[in-house]
Design an enzyme around this catalytic site. Structure first.
Site, short mmCIF file in Angstrom:
data_model
loop_
_atom_site.label_atom_id
_atom_site.label_comp_id
_atom_site.label_asym_id
_atom_site.label_seq_id
_atom_site.Cartn_x
_atom_site.Cartn_y
_atom_site.Cartn_z
N GLU A 91 0.95 3.90 1.82
CA GLU A 91 1.43 4.34 3.13
C GLU A 91 2.60 3.48 3.59
O GLU A 91 3.61 4.00 4.09
CB GLU A 91 0.32 4.25 4.18
CG GLU A 91 -0.87 5.11 3.90
CD GLU A 91 -2.00 4.37 3.19
OE1 GLU A 91 -3.16 4.64 3.51
OE2 GLU A 91 -1.71 3.53 2.31
N HIS B 236 0.85 -1.19 0.00
CA HIS B 236 0.00 0.00 0.00
C HIS B 236 0.89 1.24 0.00
O HIS B 236 2.03 1.20 0.48
CB HIS B 236 -0.89 0.02 1.24
CG HIS B 236 -2.00 -0.97 1.22
ND1 HIS B 236 -3.17 -0.77 1.91
CD2 HIS B 236 -2.14 -2.16 0.60
CE1 HIS B 236 -3.97 -1.80 1.73
NE2 HIS B 236 -3.37 -2.67 0.94
N CYS C 23 -2.55 -0.19 7.32
CA CYS C 23 -1.73 1.02 7.23
C CYS C 23 -1.78 1.81 8.54
O CYS C 23 -0.76 2.37 8.96
CB CYS C 23 -2.17 1.86 6.05
SG CYS C 23 -1.81 1.04 4.48
N CYS D 206 -6.23 2.29 5.70
CA CYS D 206 -6.94 1.08 6.12
C CYS D 206 -6.36 0.63 7.47
O CYS D 206 -5.42 1.23 8.00
CB CYS D 206 -6.78 -0.01 5.07
SG CYS D 206 -5.10 -0.66 4.95
#
Length: 153
Positions: free
Chosen positions: A59, A57, A90, A87
């Site tokens: 992040e 992801h 993260c 999410c």
């Protein structure tokens, strides 16, 4: 330049980066880590499809890059800018890195963990809490996501 102006400017840079994720079939999300002076020390965009990695992801990639640049996993004087609400995975990485401030653009009503579905970043039961600024350049952040998912339907 005020923090609000800096966050807005950096968010628009992140939106431009997010749009590049579509080239390899990834959801257009991008993130960057700013040091205390507002300089970018780490950046990333979604690369789950590109890397075949469920943890890739934006992040997580930005946090890894910042920690590498710093030579330290503690990012306790940094700000994370991200185009979409983090999410749960993260949010956990943000907490583990001790990031004190998160700025995000668009809300994630299905999987968000910074105030929409969950609020892990400000959960009082956890040892670290994060100051969250939401809705920064929200329309600009939401546009590539809407385009991406419209094209998939």
């Amino acid at each position: 330049m005020s923090f609000r102006q800096l966050h807005s400017e950096r968010m628009l840079e992140a939106v431009a980066s997010a749009r590049l994720a579509v080239e390899h079939g990834d959801v257009p999300v991008a993130a960057m880590v700013l040091d205390a002076d507002g300089s970018v020390i780490g950046a990333g965009r979604n690369e789950r499809e590109l890397r075949k990695d469920p943890t890739a992801h934006a992040e997580v990639l930005a946090l890894r890059a910042a920690a590498g640049a710093r030579g330290d996993w503690r990012l306790d004087d940094c700000t994370l800018i991200v185009t979409l609400e983090p999410c749960a995975m993260c949010a956990g990485a943000i907490l583990a890195a001790r990031v004190p401030t998160v700025v995000f653009g668009a809300w994630d009503e299905k999987a968000g963990a910074a105030g929409s579905v969950h609020d892990l970043l400000r959960d009082r039961r956890l040892p670290h809490r994060v100051e969250v600024f939401s809705g920064v350049e929200e329309q600009a952040c939401a546009a590539p996501l809407l385009e991406f998912f419209r094209a998939r339907r």
